[in-house]
Design a protein around this motif. Sequence first.
Motif, PDB file in Angstrom:
ATOM      1  N   GLN A  66      47.122  27.538  14.967  1.00 55.55           N
ATOM      2  CA  GLN A  66      47.704  26.195  15.082  1.00 55.55           C
ATOM      3  C   GLN A  66      47.892  25.822  16.551  1.00 55.55           C
ATOM      4  N   GLN A  67      48.357  26.768  17.341  1.00 51.77           N
ATOM      5  CA  GLN A  67      48.577  26.502  18.768  1.00 51.77           C
ATOM      6  C   GLN A  67      47.247  26.223  19.475  1.00 51.77           C
ATOM      7  N   THR A  68      46.230  26.999  19.128  1.00 52.54           N
ATOM      8  CA  THR A  68      44.910  26.794  19.732  1.00 52.54           C
ATOM      9  C   THR A  68      44.374  25.421  19.373  1.00 52.54           C
ATOM     10  N   VAL A  69      44.478  25.045  18.102  1.00 56.53           N
ATOM     11  CA  VAL A  69      43.980  23.743  17.649  1.00 56.53           C
ATOM     12  C   VAL A  69      44.762  22.616  18.321  1.00 56.53           C
ATOM     13  N   ASN A  70      46.066  22.782  18.480  1.00 57.21           N
ATOM     14  CA  ASN A  70      46.877  21.738  19.105  1.00 57.21           C
ATOM     15  C   ASN A  70      46.475  21.485  20.554  1.00 57.21           C
ATOM     16  N   HIS A  71      45.929  22.502  21.204  1.00 52.11           N
ATOM     17  CA  HIS A  71      45.541  22.339  22.613  1.00 52.11           C
ATOM     18  C   HIS A  71      44.078  21.953  22.791  1.00 52.11           C
ATOM     19  N   MET A  72      43.335  21.815  21.701  1.00 52.24           N
ATOM     20  CA  MET A  72      41.923  21.447  21.784  1.00 52.24           C
ATOM     21  C   MET A  72      41.761  19.929  21.609  1.00 52.24           C
ATOM     22  N   PRO A  73      40.814  19.349  22.302  1.00 53.43           N
ATOM     23  CA  PRO A  73      40.500  17.933  22.046  1.00 53.43           C
ATOM     24  C   PRO A  73      39.960  17.769  20.616  1.00 53.43           C
ATOM     25  N   ASP A  74      40.164  16.591  20.039  1.00 56.50           N
ATOM     26  CA  ASP A  74      39.757  16.344  18.656  1.00 56.50           C
ATOM     27  C   ASP A  74      38.270  16.607  18.426  1.00 56.50           C
ATOM     28  N   ASP A  75      37.424  16.207  19.375  1.00 59.69           N
ATOM     29  CA  ASP A  75      35.980  16.414  19.216  1.00 59.69           C
ATOM     30  C   ASP A  75      35.654  17.901  19.122  1.00 59.69           C
ATOM     31  N   ASP A  76      36.351  18.738  19.914  1.00 57.52           N
ATOM     32  CA  ASP A  76      36.115  20.182  19.872  1.00 57.52           C
ATOM     33  C   ASP A  76      36.544  20.776  18.530  1.00 57.52           C
ATOM     34  N   VAL A  77      37.643  20.270  17.991  1.00 58.26           N
ATOM     35  CA  VAL A  77      38.118  20.750  16.685  1.00 58.26           C
ATOM     36  C   VAL A  77      37.087  20.398  15.617  1.00 58.26           C
TER      37      VAL A  77
END
Length: 91
Positions: A66-77
């Motif tokens: 969750q922490q990793t996803v929160n710090h990623m830009p939406d396009d990267d997710v």
Amino acid sequence: MGIEMIVGLAVAVLGAIAAAFGFGHASGTTKTEAKFQKQNTEEKAAATEVAAERRVEATKEASNVQQTVNHMPDDDVDRELRDTWKRPGGG
């Protein structure tokens, strides 16, 4: 001593032996059941501890994701999901 007295004494001795055997058997059975119950309790406690440890690890891993996803830009997710996530049986 009459024959009745000898037979009566023999019956009394055999009765005492049978009673002692019965008490010993009952005591042994009780001890065995107690040992089994203790072992069963210990096994359940160990299994509960392992399950709790797995839950903690799963929670930590979910938090890290969750922490990793929160710090990623939406396009990267979106790209990560498209590249790595597959439906079961979808090939």
